[in-house]
Design an enzyme around this catalytic site. Structure first.
Site, short mmCIF file in Angstrom:
data_model
loop_
_atom_site.label_atom_id
_atom_site.label_comp_id
_atom_site.label_asym_id
_atom_site.label_seq_id
_atom_site.Cartn_x
_atom_site.Cartn_y
_atom_site.Cartn_z
N ASN A 1 36.84 44.14 11.99
CA ASN A 1 36.65 43.94 13.43
C ASN A 1 37.60 42.85 13.92
O ASN A 1 37.90 41.91 13.18
CB ASN A 1 35.20 43.52 13.72
N HIS B 1 37.68 40.00 16.82
CA HIS B 1 36.75 39.33 17.74
C HIS B 1 37.51 38.23 18.49
O HIS B 1 38.23 37.43 17.88
CB HIS B 1 35.59 38.71 16.95
N SER C 1 39.97 36.37 15.87
CA SER C 1 39.79 36.45 14.42
C SER C 1 39.65 37.91 14.00
O SER C 1 39.04 38.71 14.71
CB SER C 1 38.50 35.73 13.99
N ASP D 1 29.36 39.38 13.85
CA ASP D 1 30.56 38.53 13.85
C ASP D 1 30.53 37.45 12.77
O ASP D 1 30.96 36.31 13.00
CB ASP D 1 30.77 37.88 15.23
#
Ligand code: GAR
Length: 219
Positions: A108, A110, A137, A146
Site C-alpha cells: 500500500n 499511504h 510511505s 497502515d
C-alpha cells in the site's frame, strides 16, 4: 517469468497511471493483469479500460456485510492469479481474513510519514499539527490499518501558504509517484520480502525505511 500485478483502486488513479507507465517501459518487470475497484465511477477504472487492462468492479454498496464484500473482493483478486497486489488509493479497510489470504504479497502507499498519521485526512492532520515536514510511505499490508512494515518513505516540506490540496499534490508528485513504482519494481523483481517484523530487500532486513536517496535510476 514476468510477475503478475493486480492493482486495487477507488479514485483518480494517478498512482495506477505511474505503475502502468513503469510496467509499460520495463522499469517494473510485471504484467499489470487486472485492476479492481470498489467504485464503478472511479476515473482509475476508465483509465484502465482505455489502456486495455481488465477492470473489475466490486461495489461495496452492493454487499450487506464487510465479510461478504471482502470475500467477493478476494475472489476478484485471486481470479487474476497475481504475484503482487498493489493498493493504489484503495479506500476500504480490509478485513483480517482478506489480508491473511494475500499475506506478504500486498503493498500500500499511504500519504504520511508512518507511523505518523494513519487513516484518513493525513494532509489536514499534518497542517493542524503545525508540522513542517510531510511525505508518503510504502508498506506491506497487515491486518492493523497502515501498520505493516514500511519499505520506503519520502519527505517533502510543508509551506506556510499550503492548503490541503497544494500539500496533497506535492506529496503525490514529489514522493508517491516515485517511491511506489520503485517499491513495486523491487517486489516484482523478487527482491522484496516480508520476514518477521521487517521488510527485507536483497536479503537485508530494513531496520528503518529506505528514503528518496535509495531510488534507482529512472524512478
Ligand atoms: C493517494 O494520495 C494515496 O496515497 C491515497 O489516496 C490517493 C489516491 O490518489 N491513499 C490513501 O489515503 C489510502 N489510505 P490516486 O487515486 O490518484 O492514486
Amino acid at each position: 517469468m514476468r510477475a503478475r500485478l493486480c492493482v486495487l483502486v477507488s479514485g483518480r488513479g494517478r498512482n495506477l497511471r505511474a505503475l502502468h507507465a513503469a510496467c509499460a517501459d520495463g522499469r517494473i518487470d510485471a504484467d499489470l493483469v487486472r485492476v479492481v475497484s470498489n467504485r464503478p465511477d472511479a476515473a482509475a477504472v476508465s483509465f484502465a479500460r482505455e489502456q486495455g487492462i481488465e477492470a473489475v468492479v466490486v461495489d461495496n454498496r452492493e454487499f450487506g456485510t464487510r465479510m461478504a464484500f471482502d470475500a467477493a473482493l478476494g475472489d476478484a483478486i485471486a481470479a487474476a492469479d497475481p504475484d503482487w497486489i498493489a493498493l493504489a488509493g484503495f479506500m476500504r479497510v480490509l478485513s483480517d481474513g482478506l489480508v491473511q489470504r494475500f499475506a506478504g504479497r500486498m503493498l500500500n502507499v499511504h500519504p504520511s510519514l508512518l507511523p505518523r498519521h494513519r487513516g484518513l485526512h493525513t494532509h489536514r492532520a499534518v497542517m493542524a499539527a503545525g508540522e513542517r515536514e510531510h511525505g508518503a510511505s510504502v508498506h506491506f499490508v497487515s491486518p492493523e490499518l497502515d501498520s505493516g512494515p514500511v519499505i520506503i518513505q519520502g519527505r517533502c516540506s510543508v509551506t506556510a501558504d499550503d492548503d490541503e490540496d497544494t500539500l496533497a499534490q506535492r506529496v503525490l508528485e514529489t514522493v508517491e509517484l516515485r517511491i511506489y513504482p520503485q517499491a513495486v519494481a523491487w517486489a516484482c523483481a523478487g527482491r522484496l520480502r516480508w520476514r518477521g517484523r521487517s521488510a527485507v530487500l536483497d536479503d537485508r532486513a530494513l531496520t528503518r525505511p529506505l528514503d528518496l536517496t535509495s531510488l534507482e535510476e529512472g524512478f
